[in-house]
Design an enzyme around this catalytic site. Sequence first.
Site, mmCIF file in Angstrom:
data_model
loop_
_atom_site.group_PDB
_atom_site.id
_atom_site.type_symbol
_atom_site.label_atom_id
_atom_site.label_comp_id
_atom_site.label_asym_id
_atom_site.label_seq_id
_atom_site.Cartn_x
_atom_site.Cartn_y
_atom_site.Cartn_z
ATOM 1 N N TYR A 1 0.839 -1.198 0.000
ATOM 2 C CA TYR A 1 0.000 0.000 0.000
ATOM 3 C C TYR A 1 0.875 1.249 0.000
ATOM 4 O O TYR A 1 0.659 2.178 -0.800
ATOM 5 C CB TYR A 1 -0.919 0.002 1.219
ATOM 6 C CG TYR A 1 -1.700 1.294 1.379
ATOM 7 C CD1 TYR A 1 -2.679 1.641 0.465
ATOM 8 C CD2 TYR A 1 -1.440 2.161 2.448
ATOM 9 C CE1 TYR A 1 -3.391 2.836 0.594
ATOM 10 C CE2 TYR A 1 -2.143 3.342 2.588
ATOM 11 C CZ TYR A 1 -3.116 3.680 1.663
ATOM 12 O OH TYR A 1 -3.802 4.862 1.799
ATOM 13 N N ALA A 2 1.856 1.295 0.891
ATOM 14 C CA ALA A 2 2.737 2.463 0.985
ATOM 15 C C ALA A 2 3.474 2.694 -0.326
ATOM 16 O O ALA A 2 3.529 3.820 -0.839
ATOM 17 C CB ALA A 2 3.728 2.269 2.132
#
Length: 323
Positions: free
Chosen positions: A140-141
């Site tokens: 996600y990051a």
Amino acid sequence: MTVVFVTGGSGFVGGRLISRLLKDGHAVRGLARGDTSAARIEALGATPVRGHLGDVAALRTAMAGSELVFHAAARTTRGGDRDRFWADNVEGTANVLRAAREAGVRRLVHVGTEAALMDGRPLVGVDETAPLRPDSRAHYAASKAAAEQLVREAAEPETVVLRPRLVWGAGDTTVLPELVAMVRAGRFAWIEGGLHRTDTTHVDNAVEGLLLAASRGRPGQAYFVTDGRPTVFRDFVTELLGTRGLTVPERSLPLWAATALASAGEAVWRGLRLRGVPPLDLMSVWLAGMECTIDIGKAAAELGYRPVRTRAEGMAELRAQYR
């Protein structure tokens, strides 16, 4: 009256944004992937337009005549396959940018996140000069960092990134529901006692920041917004769960143990190609176990940003909603 197009309008931030845009007198269209999201957008009072982030032609048609686009859609689930995060958050953002350019949109505001800076270390007093981490081990990051890079490098349309941290409030579909589910299932544990500091952003403050970014943000720039003052993570989560009548367990894990469990779980899920997500993932450990405090001086100086909702007001609204 401005014609505005919103992706992610059936979600938490996107939905609250649509309500505010309509209240301010704008004509709003919202991207709807299916019947459920179309019904949600229509219930808010906006016009649903069928399509998805992988269909540039549909996006271009949906944006036709819009002066402003808010891109709030993103894959935010815990764990999961890297390719899916990349398809939704990076390729999807590239498609939105291309469609906006071809449709003649003047400005696009992208909903970013402080997670785009995360690589497994605390973020202490960070501002917009901190580097993005598209190389992060958390999918996600990494995907949100890569997406932001695309947005900020775009020549057309004008682009601005707004980064709230830990968005919460009435109507939340992720943070509070997941915490409630963990407590009720007996799976909740603090990391290092939850005694680190964190910034948060009430959804109304996030929406305020998005509107200011649309009208005052400098092209190619990113802006952090928060509730204005950090708090102790344990205090925030305890009060948040208290709005649902829940008492938080005392169980706690050391950060090193939580990190090891998350790394091992993700490795097993990848290796065996298991469905769903592991019980614990790196992104969750970083979000819940490490300090994250943010300097919002740039948004204050350049956008005139000030929080419009206090934590006390937001908690009172949640308690009233529950009752």
